[in-house]
Design a protein around this motif. Structure first.
Motif, PDB file in Angstrom:
ATOM      1  N   LEU A  57      10.010  -8.958   6.552  1.00 10.92           N
ATOM      2  CA  LEU A  57       9.054  -7.855   6.536  1.00 10.92           C
ATOM      3  C   LEU A  57       9.112  -7.129   5.201  1.00 10.92           C
ATOM      4  O   LEU A  57      10.172  -6.999   4.602  1.00 10.92           O
ATOM      5  CB  LEU A  57       9.365  -6.853   7.657  1.00 10.92           C
ATOM      6  CG  LEU A  57       9.403  -7.386   9.092  1.00 10.92           C
ATOM      7  CD1 LEU A  57       9.840  -6.277  10.024  1.00 10.92           C
ATOM      8  CD2 LEU A  57       8.048  -7.922   9.509  1.00 10.92           C
ATOM      9  N   PHE A  58       7.968  -6.659   4.756  1.00  9.77           N
ATOM     10  CA  PHE A  58       7.943  -5.694   3.664  1.00  9.77           C
ATOM     11  C   PHE A  58       6.951  -4.569   3.960  1.00  9.77           C
ATOM     12  O   PHE A  58       6.778  -3.667   3.147  1.00  9.77           O
ATOM     13  CB  PHE A  58       7.614  -6.367   2.320  1.00  9.77           C
ATOM     14  CG  PHE A  58       6.269  -7.029   2.255  1.00  9.77           C
ATOM     15  CD1 PHE A  58       5.144  -6.329   1.862  1.00  9.77           C
ATOM     16  CD2 PHE A  58       6.127  -8.363   2.582  1.00  9.77           C
ATOM     17  CE1 PHE A  58       3.910  -6.938   1.795  1.00  9.77           C
ATOM     18  CE2 PHE A  58       4.894  -8.991   2.510  1.00  9.77           C
ATOM     19  CZ  PHE A  58       3.779  -8.270   2.115  1.00  9.77           C
ATOM     20  N   ILE A  59       6.328  -4.622   5.136  1.00 13.53           N
ATOM     21  CA  ILE A  59       5.487  -3.536   5.635  1.00 13.53           C
ATOM     22  C   ILE A  59       6.129  -3.023   6.919  1.00 13.53           C
ATOM     23  O   ILE A  59       6.354  -3.796   7.863  1.00 13.53           O
ATOM     24  CB  ILE A  59       4.049  -4.015   5.902  1.00 13.53           C
ATOM     25  CG1 ILE A  59       3.399  -4.489   4.598  1.00 13.53           C
ATOM     26  CG2 ILE A  59       3.226  -2.906   6.525  1.00 13.53           C
ATOM     27  CD1 ILE A  59       1.989  -5.010   4.774  1.00 13.53           C
ATOM     28  N   ILE A  60       6.444  -1.739   6.953  1.00 15.61           N
ATOM     29  CA  ILE A  60       7.182  -1.175   8.084  1.00 15.61           C
ATOM     30  C   ILE A  60       6.446   0.039   8.634  1.00 15.61           C
ATOM     31  O   ILE A  60       5.638   0.670   7.944  1.00 15.61           O
ATOM     32  CB  ILE A  60       8.615  -0.774   7.670  1.00 15.61           C
ATOM     33  CG1 ILE A  60       8.583   0.274   6.549  1.00 15.61           C
ATOM     34  CG2 ILE A  60       9.420  -1.986   7.259  1.00 15.61           C
ATOM     35  CD1 ILE A  60       9.946   0.842   6.193  1.00 15.61           C
ATOM     36  N   ASP A  61       6.770   0.348   9.877  1.00 11.08           N
ATOM     37  CA  ASP A  61       6.269   1.544  10.548  1.00 11.08           C
ATOM     38  C   ASP A  61       7.441   2.506  10.717  1.00 11.08           C
ATOM     39  O   ASP A  61       8.420   2.181  11.403  1.00 11.08           O
ATOM     40  CB  ASP A  61       5.684   1.168  11.909  1.00 11.08           C
ATOM     41  CG  ASP A  61       5.124   2.377  12.650  1.00 11.08           C
ATOM     42  OD1 ASP A  61       5.091   3.475  12.057  1.00 11.08           O
ATOM     43  OD2 ASP A  61       4.720   2.219  13.813  1.00 11.08           O
ATOM     44  N   PRO A  62       7.407   3.683  10.089  1.00  7.20           N
ATOM     45  CA  PRO A  62       8.547   4.606  10.181  1.00  7.20           C
ATOM     46  C   PRO A  62       8.917   4.973  11.615  1.00  7.20           C
ATOM     47  O   PRO A  62      10.101   5.150  11.920  1.00  7.20           O
ATOM     48  CB  PRO A  62       8.068   5.832   9.396  1.00  7.20           C
ATOM     49  CG  PRO A  62       7.026   5.319   8.470  1.00  7.20           C
ATOM     50  CD  PRO A  62       6.353   4.207   9.203  1.00  7.20           C
ATOM     51  N   ASP A  92      10.628   3.729  -3.690  1.00  8.19           N
ATOM     52  CA  ASP A  92      11.064   2.566  -2.916  1.00  8.19           C
ATOM     53  C   ASP A  92      10.027   2.155  -1.880  1.00  8.19           C
ATOM     54  O   ASP A  92       9.960   0.979  -1.501  1.00  8.19           O
ATOM     55  CB  ASP A  92      12.398   2.857  -2.220  1.00  8.19           C
ATOM     56  CG  ASP A  92      13.543   2.982  -3.212  1.00  8.19           C
ATOM     57  OD1 ASP A  92      13.515   2.261  -4.216  1.00  8.19           O
ATOM     58  OD2 ASP A  92      14.449   3.808  -2.987  1.00  8.19           O
ATOM     59  N   VAL A  93       9.246   3.107  -1.398  1.00  8.96           N
ATOM     60  CA  VAL A  93       8.170   2.805  -0.454  1.00  8.96           C
ATOM     61  C   VAL A  93       6.905   3.519  -0.908  1.00  8.96           C
ATOM     62  O   VAL A  93       6.968   4.576  -1.552  1.00  8.96           O
ATOM     63  CB  VAL A  93       8.526   3.233   0.993  1.00  8.96           C
ATOM     64  CG1 VAL A  93       9.721   2.471   1.511  1.00  8.96           C
ATOM     65  CG2 VAL A  93       8.753   4.731   1.081  1.00  8.96           C
ATOM     66  N   VAL A  94       5.769   2.929  -0.573  1.00 11.22           N
ATOM     67  CA  VAL A  94       4.465   3.548  -0.825  1.00 11.22           C
ATOM     68  C   VAL A  94       3.610   3.355   0.417  1.00 11.22           C
ATOM     69  O   VAL A  94       3.816   2.418   1.193  1.00 11.22           O
ATOM     70  CB  VAL A  94       3.759   2.931  -2.051  1.00 11.22           C
ATOM     71  CG1 VAL A  94       4.519   3.218  -3.318  1.00 11.22           C
ATOM     72  CG2 VAL A  94       3.565   1.428  -1.870  1.00 11.22           C
ATOM     73  N   ARG A  95       2.678   4.253   0.595  1.00 17.89           N
ATOM     74  CA  ARG A  95       1.735   4.076   1.697  1.00 17.89           C
ATOM     75  C   ARG A  95       0.814   2.899   1.386  1.00 17.89           C
ATOM     76  O   ARG A  95       0.401   2.706   0.236  1.00 17.89           O
ATOM     77  CB  ARG A  95       0.912   5.345   1.906  1.00 17.89           C
ATOM     78  CG  ARG A  95       1.719   6.534   2.382  1.00 17.89           C
ATOM     79  CD  ARG A  95       0.814   7.725   2.628  1.00 17.89           C
ATOM     80  NE  ARG A  95       0.083   8.107   1.415  1.00 17.89           N
ATOM     81  CZ  ARG A  95      -0.863   9.045   1.386  1.00 17.89           C
ATOM     82  NH1 ARG A  95      -1.199   9.676   2.503  1.00 17.89           N
ATOM     83  NH2 ARG A  95      -1.469   9.348   0.256  1.00 17.89           N
ATOM     84  N   VAL A 134       4.949   0.380   2.654  1.00 18.38           N
ATOM     85  CA  VAL A 134       5.266  -0.889   1.991  1.00 18.38           C
ATOM     86  C   VAL A 134       6.557  -0.711   1.206  1.00 18.38           C
ATOM     87  O   VAL A 134       6.673   0.211   0.389  1.00 18.38           O
ATOM     88  CB  VAL A 134       4.129  -1.325   1.040  1.00 18.38           C
ATOM     89  CG1 VAL A 134       4.501  -2.615   0.321  1.00 18.38           C
ATOM     90  CG2 VAL A 134       2.831  -1.497   1.807  1.00 18.38           C
ATOM     91  N   LEU A 135       7.527  -1.579   1.465  1.00 27.79           N
ATOM     92  CA  LEU A 135       8.780  -1.567   0.714  1.00 27.79           C
ATOM     93  C   LEU A 135       8.550  -2.270  -0.621  1.00 27.79           C
ATOM     94  O   LEU A 135       8.337  -3.485  -0.669  1.00 27.79           O
ATOM     95  CB  LEU A 135       9.881  -2.265   1.504  1.00 27.79           C
ATOM     96  CG  LEU A 135      10.374  -1.526   2.752  1.00 27.79           C
ATOM     97  CD1 LEU A 135      11.173  -2.458   3.639  1.00 27.79           C
ATOM     98  CD2 LEU A 135      11.217  -0.323   2.362  1.00 27.79           C
ATOM     99  N   VAL A 136       8.592  -1.517  -1.697  1.00 27.01           N
ATOM    100  CA  VAL A 136       8.234  -2.047  -3.014  1.00 27.01           C
ATOM    101  C   VAL A 136       9.165  -3.176  -3.461  1.00 27.01           C
ATOM    102  O   VAL A 136       8.694  -4.211  -3.949  1.00 27.01           O
ATOM    103  CB  VAL A 136       8.204  -0.907  -4.049  1.00 27.01           C
ATOM    104  CG1 VAL A 136       7.919  -1.457  -5.448  1.00 27.01           C
ATOM    105  CG2 VAL A 136       7.147   0.125  -3.667  1.00 27.01           C
ATOM    106  N   PRO A 137      10.505  -3.056  -3.325  1.00 31.01           N
ATOM    107  CA  PRO A 137      11.362  -4.178  -3.760  1.00 31.01           C
ATOM    108  C   PRO A 137      11.061  -5.480  -3.023  1.00 31.01           C
ATOM    109  O   PRO A 137      11.034  -6.552  -3.634  1.00 31.01           O
ATOM    110  CB  PRO A 137      12.780  -3.675  -3.459  1.00 31.01           C
ATOM    111  CG  PRO A 137      12.670  -2.192  -3.425  1.00 31.01           C
ATOM    112  CD  PRO A 137      11.322  -1.910  -2.870  1.00 31.01           C
ATOM    113  N   LEU A 138      10.814  -5.385  -1.715  1.00 34.56           N
ATOM    114  CA  LEU A 138      10.530  -6.597  -0.948  1.00 34.56           C
ATOM    115  C   LEU A 138       9.115  -7.109  -1.210  1.00 34.56           C
ATOM    116  O   LEU A 138       8.865  -8.315  -1.108  1.00 34.56           O
ATOM    117  CB  LEU A 138      10.723  -6.323   0.542  1.00 34.56           C
ATOM    118  CG  LEU A 138      12.122  -5.852   0.951  1.00 34.56           C
ATOM    119  CD1 LEU A 138      12.251  -5.803   2.461  1.00 34.56           C
ATOM    120  CD2 LEU A 138      13.197  -6.753   0.361  1.00 34.56           C
ATOM    121  N   LEU A 139       8.197  -6.217  -1.548  1.00 34.74           N
ATOM    122  CA  LEU A 139       6.851  -6.652  -1.933  1.00 34.74           C
ATOM    123  C   LEU A 139       6.911  -7.510  -3.192  1.00 34.74           C
ATOM    124  O   LEU A 139       6.245  -8.555  -3.285  1.00 34.74           O
ATOM    125  CB  LEU A 139       5.958  -5.434  -2.157  1.00 34.74           C
ATOM    126  CG  LEU A 139       4.578  -5.697  -2.774  1.00 34.74           C
ATOM    127  CD1 LEU A 139       3.747  -6.601  -1.874  1.00 34.74           C
ATOM    128  CD2 LEU A 139       3.850  -4.386  -3.047  1.00 34.74           C
TER     129      LEU A 139
END
Length: 423
Positions: A57-62, A92-95, A134-139
């Motif tokens: 995953l690199f897209i998560i739901d808080p 580290d994360v962006v919408r 979106v987790l930027v490092p994993l993206l």
């Protein structure tokens, strides 16, 4: 994603996860200065990234992260909201809504970037915690993996794929949009949209470090052919299902004694089979055209490489015969080196006894002692002769003898001491 699988992974990564005392300290809210809870923040940040990477995953739901991933019998981390907000503020994360639209042009993306820099509107906490992130490092890792997979199937420096294939590589529509947005921002991909009786969308990806060239007419034609290939393959799958269904129905009708019904299903099977053959033939023709285009592009690359090599050889004034001679000489040198290595490996080493070595060392020590005993008398004789030479020297009255020069500093020292005592 299975929450139980997530919890099992967390227990493997964090051995003391079920320790009540440690868990109470970890699940508390942040308080005090950042130095007081920095380690706790790093723990939760790294754990979120590890879990996401483990499950692709690199897209998560808080909300899911808080209530499903890290739930311990109804107890959730009180600090997880602060962790997510800090990750957002640190990049580290962006919408997902903040990502650039991959379908927009370069000018539109540039204008949006300038606007965001000039007018930075504060983002509310609710807008972050209630949105998909979106987790930027994993993206970045996912984008690199997609480019690597595509490069393994192409010889050229760029390739064109349909949007359907790109989404399959990214494991989803939202994931594909995020990856394409990242690659477009890096200048590694362009989205292609053409209208050939229907809207056809695709992606052009670059595998080299140079800037990605613009979309050409050939790229659009290739995309059209690729989309046609996908449609024909989909039709073949449907026809295969119809053939299987008609065949089973015909067999079932024969077993039940309904010959006319079985005959009708057999006719349907024949019609579908003929249509399938025509579809297969058309698919083969389209694939031949695509292979021809790919071969021509590869030939063009080889031709350019040959021209570059010829130009370099001309610049350094070397002929093809010289290159051939150098290569032969290099091969001979390598072969002779291999023969020498084989000879050294096959040569047996003589067995050496430690006692023989010790005897040789003792002999060397005895020789050194005898030499040193001969050197010492000679040194003493030389010193005596030098003393006699100095004693025979006759210096003037204004000159001092060596003994007087040696005693003078002592006399000066005594006189200085007397002066200090008098003072």
């Amino acid at each position: 994603m299975d929450p139980e699988a997530v919890k099992e992974f967390i227990r493997r990564e964090v051995p003391d996860w079920d320790d009540e005392v440690v868990a109470m300290a970890r699940f508390k809210a942040f308080s005090g200065q950042r130095s007081d809870w920095e380690l706790k923040f790093q723990f939760w940040r790294d754990l979120i990234i590890k879990v996401s990477r483990q499950f692709g995953l690199f897209i998560i739901d808080p909300v899911q992260v808080k209530k499903a991933w890290f739930d311990r019998g109804g107890m959730t981390p009180l600090c997880i909201d602060d962790v997510v907000l800090l990750m957002h503020s640190e990049g580290d994360v962006v919408r997902i809504s903040d990502l650039d639209d991959p379908g927009s042009g370069r000018i539109a993306r540039l204008l949006r970037t300038v606007k965001n820099l000039m007018v930075q509107q504060p983002v509310k906490q609710e807008e972050i915690l209630e949105n998909t992130l979106v987790l930027v490092p994993l993206l970045k890792e996912k984008a690199a993996d997609v480019v690597k997979i595509l490069s393994e199937g192409h010889w050229t420096s760029t390739c064109v794929v349909t949007l359907k294939k790109f989404r399959n590589l990214c494991n989803g529509s939202n994931e594909a949009s995020a990856v394409l947005s990242h690659l477009s921002g890096c200048g590694k991909a362009h989205k292609i949209s053409i209208n050939r009786g229907e809207l056809i969308e695709g992606v052009k990806v670059s595998f080299s470090q140079t800037a990605l060239p613009g979309i050409s007419t050939l790229d659009c034609d290739i995309l059209h052919l690729l989309r046609t290939t996908e449609k024909l393959q989909d039709q073949l799958e449907v026809m295969d299902q119809r053939c299987e269904k008609s065949k089973k129905s015909a067999l079932a009708s024969l077993k039940s004694g309904h010959r006319k019904v079985a005959l009708r299903h057999a006719r349907e099977l024949k019609v579908v089979t003929e249509s399938r053959e025509k579809c297969t033939s058309l698919l083969n023709r389209v694939e031949e055209v695509l292979n021809t285009i790919a071969d021509s592009e590869s030939t063009k690359m080889v031709s350019e490489a040959i021209k570059t090599g010829a130009r370099v050889m001309k610049d350094i004034k070397i002929s093809a015969d010289d290159v051939h001679d150098y290569l032969e000489e290099l091969e001979e040198t390598i072969e002779s080196q291999k023969q020498v290595e084989k000879a050294l490996e096959s040569a047996p080493y003589p067995d050496i006894d430690d006692e023989d070595i010790e005897e040789e060392l003792l002999e060397l020590e005895m020789d050194l002692e005898s030499e040193s005993s001969q050197v010492l008398p000679a040194t003493s004789d030389t010193a005596d002769s030098l003393t006699e030479m100095f004693s025979e020297l006759k210096l003037g009255k204004t000159k001092q003898t060596l003994e007087e020069q040696a005693t003078e500093p002592a006399q000066m020292k005594d006189s200085g001491k007397k002066i200090l005592e008098a003072a």
